[in-house]
Design a protein around this motif. Structure first.
Motif, PDB file in Angstrom:
ATOM      1  N   ALA A 181      -3.980 -21.103 -35.443  1.00 40.84           N
ATOM      2  CA  ALA A 181      -4.206 -19.834 -34.499  1.00 40.84           C
ATOM      3  C   ALA A 181      -5.180 -18.796 -34.959  1.00 40.84           C
ATOM      4  O   ALA A 181      -5.948 -18.173 -34.240  1.00 40.84           O
ATOM      5  N   LEU A 182      -5.082 -18.315 -36.239  1.00 34.38           N
ATOM      6  CA  LEU A 182      -5.989 -17.564 -36.803  1.00 34.38           C
ATOM      7  C   LEU A 182      -7.266 -17.984 -36.691  1.00 34.38           C
ATOM      8  O   LEU A 182      -8.257 -17.064 -36.603  1.00 34.38           O
ATOM      9  N   GLY A 183      -7.561 -19.087 -37.185  1.00 32.41           N
ATOM     10  CA  GLY A 183      -8.789 -19.647 -37.280  1.00 32.41           C
ATOM     11  C   GLY A 183      -9.512 -19.615 -35.788  1.00 32.41           C
ATOM     12  O   GLY A 183     -10.730 -19.720 -35.867  1.00 32.41           O
ATOM     13  N   GLN A 209       6.356  -5.449 -45.607  1.00 33.15           N
ATOM     14  CA  GLN A 209       6.851  -6.902 -45.703  1.00 33.15           C
ATOM     15  C   GLN A 209       7.481  -7.302 -47.265  1.00 33.15           C
ATOM     16  O   GLN A 209       8.415  -7.742 -47.296  1.00 33.15           O
ATOM     17  N   TYR A 210       6.639  -6.663 -48.071  1.00 35.43           N
ATOM     18  CA  TYR A 210       6.874  -6.964 -49.606  1.00 35.43           C
ATOM     19  C   TYR A 210       7.130  -5.734 -50.262  1.00 35.43           C
ATOM     20  O   TYR A 210       6.424  -4.790 -50.246  1.00 35.43           O
ATOM     21  N   HIS A 211       8.096  -5.782 -51.001  1.00 36.00           N
ATOM     22  CA  HIS A 211       8.463  -4.820 -51.916  1.00 36.00           C
ATOM     23  C   HIS A 211       8.482  -5.510 -53.577  1.00 36.00           C
ATOM     24  O   HIS A 211       9.526  -5.732 -54.160  1.00 36.00           O
ATOM     25  N   HIS A 233      -6.809 -15.697 -54.801  1.00 34.15           N
ATOM     26  CA  HIS A 233      -5.449 -16.236 -55.297  1.00 34.15           C
ATOM     27  C   HIS A 233      -4.531 -16.141 -54.063  1.00 34.15           C
ATOM     28  O   HIS A 233      -4.976 -15.112 -53.155  1.00 34.15           O
ATOM     29  N   LEU A 234      -3.133 -16.435 -54.270  1.00 38.24           N
ATOM     30  CA  LEU A 234      -2.287 -15.930 -53.350  1.00 38.24           C
ATOM     31  C   LEU A 234      -2.079 -14.720 -53.198  1.00 38.24           C
ATOM     32  O   LEU A 234      -2.260 -13.965 -51.998  1.00 38.24           O
ATOM     33  N   PHE A 235      -2.208 -13.651 -54.180  1.00 37.35           N
ATOM     34  CA  PHE A 235      -1.984 -12.148 -54.032  1.00 37.35           C
ATOM     35  C   PHE A 235      -3.286 -11.383 -53.699  1.00 37.35           C
ATOM     36  O   PHE A 235      -3.142 -10.427 -53.569  1.00 37.35           O
ATOM     37  N   ASP A 236      -4.190 -12.290 -53.449  1.00 34.16           N
ATOM     38  CA  ASP A 236      -5.466 -11.567 -52.774  1.00 34.16           C
ATOM     39  C   ASP A 236      -5.342 -11.665 -51.404  1.00 34.16           C
ATOM     40  O   ASP A 236      -6.283 -11.073 -51.001  1.00 34.16           O
ATOM     41  N   CYS A 237      -4.614 -12.552 -50.772  1.00 37.98           N
ATOM     42  CA  CYS A 237      -4.410 -12.583 -49.589  1.00 37.98           C
ATOM     43  C   CYS A 237      -3.172 -11.741 -48.726  1.00 37.98           C
ATOM     44  O   CYS A 237      -2.254 -11.529 -49.371  1.00 37.98           O
ATOM     45  N   SER A 238      -3.613 -11.300 -47.687  1.00 35.29           N
ATOM     46  CA  SER A 238      -2.518 -10.868 -46.871  1.00 35.29           C
ATOM     47  C   SER A 238      -1.579 -11.828 -46.220  1.00 35.29           C
ATOM     48  O   SER A 238      -1.985 -13.077 -46.136  1.00 35.29           O
ATOM     49  N   GLY A 289       2.160  -6.048 -44.707  1.00 34.25           N
ATOM     50  CA  GLY A 289       2.022  -7.258 -43.842  1.00 34.25           C
ATOM     51  C   GLY A 289       0.932  -7.224 -42.906  1.00 34.25           C
ATOM     52  O   GLY A 289       0.456  -6.015 -42.589  1.00 34.25           O
ATOM     53  N   HIS A 290       0.649  -8.340 -42.329  1.00 34.62           N
ATOM     54  CA  HIS A 290      -0.205  -8.213 -41.220  1.00 34.62           C
ATOM     55  C   HIS A 290      -0.072  -9.208 -39.942  1.00 34.62           C
ATOM     56  O   HIS A 290      -0.467 -10.431 -39.629  1.00 34.62           O
ATOM     57  N   PRO A 291       0.838  -8.393 -39.128  1.00 34.95           N
ATOM     58  CA  PRO A 291       0.989  -8.911 -37.958  1.00 34.95           C
ATOM     59  C   PRO A 291      -0.310  -8.767 -37.129  1.00 34.95           C
ATOM     60  O   PRO A 291      -0.530  -7.370 -36.554  1.00 34.95           O
TER      61      PRO A 291
HETATM   62  N1  COA Z   1       1.055 -12.194 -50.660  1.00 33.96           N
HETATM   63  C1  COA Z   1       2.342 -12.230 -51.382  1.00 33.96           C
HETATM   64  N2  COA Z   1       3.236 -13.290 -51.232  1.00 33.96           N
HETATM   65  C2  COA Z   1       2.946 -14.417 -50.532  1.00 33.96           C
HETATM   66  C3  COA Z   1       1.924 -14.411 -49.447  1.00 33.96           C
HETATM   67  C4  COA Z   1       0.845 -13.413 -49.708  1.00 33.96           C
HETATM   68  N3  COA Z   1      -0.188 -13.101 -48.933  1.00 33.96           N
HETATM   69  N4  COA Z   1       1.885 -15.343 -48.527  1.00 33.96           N
HETATM   70  C5  COA Z   1       3.145 -15.992 -48.958  1.00 33.96           C
HETATM   71  N5  COA Z   1       3.596 -15.303 -50.139  1.00 33.96           N
HETATM   72  C6  COA Z   1       4.848 -15.913 -50.722  1.00 33.96           C
HETATM   73  C7  COA Z   1       6.032 -16.147 -49.812  1.00 33.96           C
HETATM   74  O1  COA Z   1       6.705 -14.932 -49.536  1.00 33.96           O
HETATM   75  C8  COA Z   1       6.623 -17.226 -50.450  1.00 33.96           C
HETATM   76  O2  COA Z   1       7.504 -16.833 -51.424  1.00 33.96           O
HETATM   77  P1  COA Z   1       8.985 -17.333 -51.811  1.00 33.96           P
HETATM   78  O3  COA Z   1       8.986 -18.549 -52.134  1.00 33.96           O
HETATM   79  O4  COA Z   1       9.510 -16.233 -52.984  1.00 33.96           O
HETATM   80  O5  COA Z   1       9.899 -17.221 -50.531  1.00 33.96           O
HETATM   81  C9  COA Z   1       5.734 -17.830 -51.111  1.00 33.96           C
HETATM   82  O6  COA Z   1       4.648 -16.968 -51.393  1.00 33.96           O
HETATM   83  C10 COA Z   1       5.474 -19.290 -50.345  1.00 33.96           C
HETATM   84  O7  COA Z   1       4.878 -18.515 -48.986  1.00 33.96           O
HETATM   85  P2  COA Z   1       4.496 -19.575 -47.868  1.00 33.96           P
HETATM   86  O8  COA Z   1       4.864 -18.997 -46.445  1.00 33.96           O
HETATM   87  O9  COA Z   1       4.898 -20.945 -48.376  1.00 33.96           O
HETATM   88  O10 COA Z   1       2.997 -19.810 -48.336  1.00 33.96           O
HETATM   89  P3  COA Z   1       1.802 -20.368 -47.408  1.00 33.96           P
HETATM   90  O11 COA Z   1       1.118 -21.027 -48.870  1.00 33.96           O
HETATM   91  O12 COA Z   1       2.310 -21.048 -46.277  1.00 33.96           O
HETATM   92  O13 COA Z   1       0.742 -19.170 -47.165  1.00 33.96           O
HETATM   93  C11 COA Z   1      -1.301 -18.078 -47.501  1.00 33.96           C
HETATM   94  C12 COA Z   1      -0.045 -18.664 -48.012  1.00 33.96           C
HETATM   95  C13 COA Z   1      -1.985 -17.255 -48.459  1.00 33.96           C
HETATM   96  C14 COA Z   1      -2.047 -19.360 -47.149  1.00 33.96           C
HETATM   97  C15 COA Z   1      -0.872 -17.356 -46.138  1.00 33.96           C
HETATM   98  O14 COA Z   1      -0.317 -16.250 -46.438  1.00 33.96           O
HETATM   99  C16 COA Z   1      -2.126 -16.939 -45.423  1.00 33.96           C
HETATM  100  O15 COA Z   1      -2.724 -17.739 -44.605  1.00 33.96           O
HETATM  101  N6  COA Z   1      -2.564 -15.750 -45.368  1.00 33.96           N
HETATM  102  C17 COA Z   1      -4.029 -15.203 -44.920  1.00 33.96           C
HETATM  103  C18 COA Z   1      -3.652 -14.789 -43.269  1.00 33.96           C
HETATM  104  C19 COA Z   1      -4.666 -14.535 -42.650  1.00 33.96           C
HETATM  105  O16 COA Z   1      -5.710 -15.203 -42.691  1.00 33.96           O
HETATM  106  N7  COA Z   1      -4.459 -13.453 -41.975  1.00 33.96           N
HETATM  107  C20 COA Z   1      -5.834 -13.166 -41.121  1.00 33.96           C
HETATM  108  C21 COA Z   1      -6.842 -12.510 -41.615  1.00 33.96           C
HETATM  109  S1  COA Z   1      -8.585 -12.351 -41.198  1.00 33.96           S
END
Ligand code: COA
Length: 387
Positions: free
Chosen positions: A124-126, A181-183, A202-207, A333-335
């Protein structure tokens, strides 16, 4: 043009809200904003929402949501500019009040993203990327921003540690925001050791993927003064909108967000302000590199200096120019459809002096920057305490 004020704000607690529907979270924020404003009727409702059809199977939101509020009959319209839909809803409401078409507008943003699984959310985002030239080849938003990050690293020497510093700062701010969303307290090491999503991000570079809604009530400055009592009246003094190529391959320079620069220039011009006048800023940090590039594009730092500025603490709560005191998209968070409205709500909270532990002392002029896709569109608003 008439002067426009934000007289009410509301948002719900962002997160994975599986027990609530889109209309419920939307109504929560709308009622909160109306109550904050002290009004019970409006001339128009605007709704920023990127993709309700793909996320919850519901289109025709304008009627669904006006009815949910008990306001069937009131004009309502949904606007869309991908992740900048909320900013576009704000600009639409601003134009309505400024032009005299409406006196009071309820501006809202909403997205309910966690009712689908991760793969469907990514799809959907894509759809906000270029389907023919990007999506079809399998690229996702983390991948697109990873390419921007690599280009920035190659041209300016930006490092993964500097990008991690953005996440550390925004998570620290988010700890102070009850709506976030995250504390979580995270360190540079935590970011660098988190799962690689799209090298170098990395994961923590992403919203994250988020459910949430935000709302603000706009009216004329005169009416706002009557409604606000002793509270400061916050006005919108500048609004800028711009587009850029959606396809990264068509950009001359991958290290600049041209739509953000243009939108900011237009907003500064309307407000008669410059970057040095700002006291507090919310930018669209959908990825850590996006915050760095956005702060450069709005003129806070010269190109190539946005990353070191974060590392040097210039954008922290106590820094020279605090950026994303709300925790940003990274922590709050990013709704997607709600983000632009939530950014404005944070700036209003700051300018009213109501931000509690995350208050930027003495802030009277702020900026909110919202962005669609990988910079294909951007909307910038400047807000100020009325004299
Ligand atoms: N930052 C910090 N923690 C995150 C996170 C993020 N961005 N995304 C997920 N987590 C945490 C979850 O809370 C979960 O923690 P828990 O195991 O303690 O419950 C764990 O990581 C796994 O979550 P999950 O939902 O399975 O992650 P995922 O691998 O499916 O998704 C991303 C991770 C980064 C791929 C997803 O958050 C994403 O697509 N982000 C980008 C959104 C985007 O593109 N927005 C539009 C921008 S233009």
């Amino acid at each position: 043009m008439r002067d426009v004020a934000v007289v009410g704000i509301g948002m719900n607690d962002f997160g994975e809200l599986w027990k609530k529907s889109l209309r419920t979270i939307w109504a929560e924020s709308a009622f909160a904003a109306l109550s904050d404003a002290g009004v019970d009727s409006v001339d128009l409702i605007t709704i920023g929402c990127m993709s309700p059809g793909l996320f919850v199977g519901q289109e025709h939101l304008s009627s669904v949501l006006a009815d949910e509020l008990g306001m069937a009959g009131v004009p309502a319209s949904r606007v869309e500019s991908a992740c900048a839909s909320g900013g576009l809803a704000l600009r639409t409401g601003f134009a309505e009040v400024a032009s005299g078409l409406s006196d009071t507008v309820l501006v809202t943003g909403v997205e309910k993203m966690t009712d689908v699984d991760g793969a469907d959310a990514t799809y959907a985002l894509g759809t906000a990327a270029d389907q023919e030239w990007e999506g079809f080849h399998g690229i996702t938003f983390p991948g697109l921003y990873a390419m921007l990050a690599v280009a920035h690293m190659e041209k300016y020497g930006t490092t993964s540690e500097q990008l991690a510093a953005v996440a550390v700062k925004n998570h620290a701010n988010g700890l102070l925001n009850p709506h976030a969303q995250y504390h979580l307290k995270v360190s540079v090491e935590d970011v660098l050791e988190s799962t690689m999503v799209a090298d170098p991000l990395h994961l923590f570079d992403c919203s994250p993927v988020t459910d949430g809604a935000a709302a603000v009530v706009l009216t004329t400055v005169e009416r706002a003064k009557e409604l606000s009592g002793d509270r400061p009246v916050v006005t919108i003094t500048g609004s800028g909108l711009a587009t850029d190529t959606i396809t990264l391959a068509n950009r001359e320079d991958l290290t600049e967000l041209a739509a953000v620069r243009l939108a900011a220039e237009r907003a500064y011009k309307m407000a008669g302000r410059k970057p040095e006048d700002l006291h507090v800023v919310e930018v669209h940090d959908c990825f850590t590199i996006a915050e760095v590039m956005a702060t450069e594009a709005i003129g806070l730092f010269d190109p190539g200096y946005g990353a070191s500025a974060v590392e040097d603490g210039l954008t922290s709560l106590q820094g020279k120019i605090p950026v994303n005191p709300s925790g940003g998209l990274k922590s709050k968070g990013h709704p997607v459809g709600a983000t632009g409205v939530a950014q404005a709500a944070e700036i209003v909270t700051q300018l009213r002096g109501e931000a509690g532990q995350r208050q930027v002392e003495g802030a009277t002029i702020g900026l909110a920057q919202n962005m669609g896709g990988s910079g294909g569109s951007s909307i910038v608003h400047i807000l100020e305490v009325a004299s």
